[in-house]
Design an enzyme around this catalytic site. Structure first.
Site, PDB file in Angstrom:
ATOM      1  CB  CYS A 177      -0.878  -0.188   1.177  1.00  0.00           C
ATOM      2  SG  CYS A 177      -2.223   1.330   1.325  1.00  0.00           S
ATOM      3  CD  GLU A 229      -7.643   0.871  -2.792  1.00  0.00           C
ATOM      4  OE1 GLU A 229      -7.243   1.780  -1.728  1.00  0.00           O
ATOM      5  OE2 GLU A 229      -6.642   0.424  -3.144  1.00  0.00           O
TER       6      GLU A 229
END
Length: 136
Positions: free
Chosen positions: A85, A127
């Site tokens: 990420c 997400e």
């Protein structure tokens, strides 16, 4: 506007608030920021640019897509994977689902349903985890 990537773990660990039509400019910034990081990023949630709203943007097989208030309503085909990420250092192991059905709102805030599989499904799950304050 391209925004800075938030790396504040305490902020990222907070659950995001529902998005409203007033958040359309946030979605535009999210898309622009995602496009600016296209060389190393395939999806972003609004909290990654410092806004705690349930908005995600992602590369859906070559087309950028924005979902407001996404929720997974059906899932199948569990598997283990490892993800990185932009907001966090390193990679982490996680469980994902091969196929997911998502309820979301489009840019006009109409409720929609769509089923995704494979890579797009994995991105969306990552997400949505951000929206829930889950750090993967």
């Amino acid at each position: 506007m391209i925004r800075d990537i938030c790396k504040d773990v305490l902020f990222l660990a907070r659950k995001s608030e529902p998005a409203t039509p007033e958040d359309l400019p946030v979605a535009a910034d999210l898309l622009e920021t995602l496009e600016a990081h296209a060389d190393g990023c395939v999806g972003m949630a609004a909290n990654m640019i410092g806004v705690a709203k349930r908005i995600i943007a992602f590369d859906d097989e070559g087309t950028y897509r924005v979902l407001f208030n996404p929720e997974i309503v059906k899932k199948s085909g569990p598997y283990e994977t490892e993800e990185g990420c932009l907001s966090l250092t390193g990679t982490r192991k996680t469980k994902r689902w091969q196929t997911i059905k998502v309820q979301y709102q489009d840019e006009q805030f109409r409720v929609r349903f769509k089923t995704w599989t494979g890579w797009s499904a994995q991105i969306i799950q990552h997400e949505i985890d951000h929206c829930e304050g889950i750090l993967i």
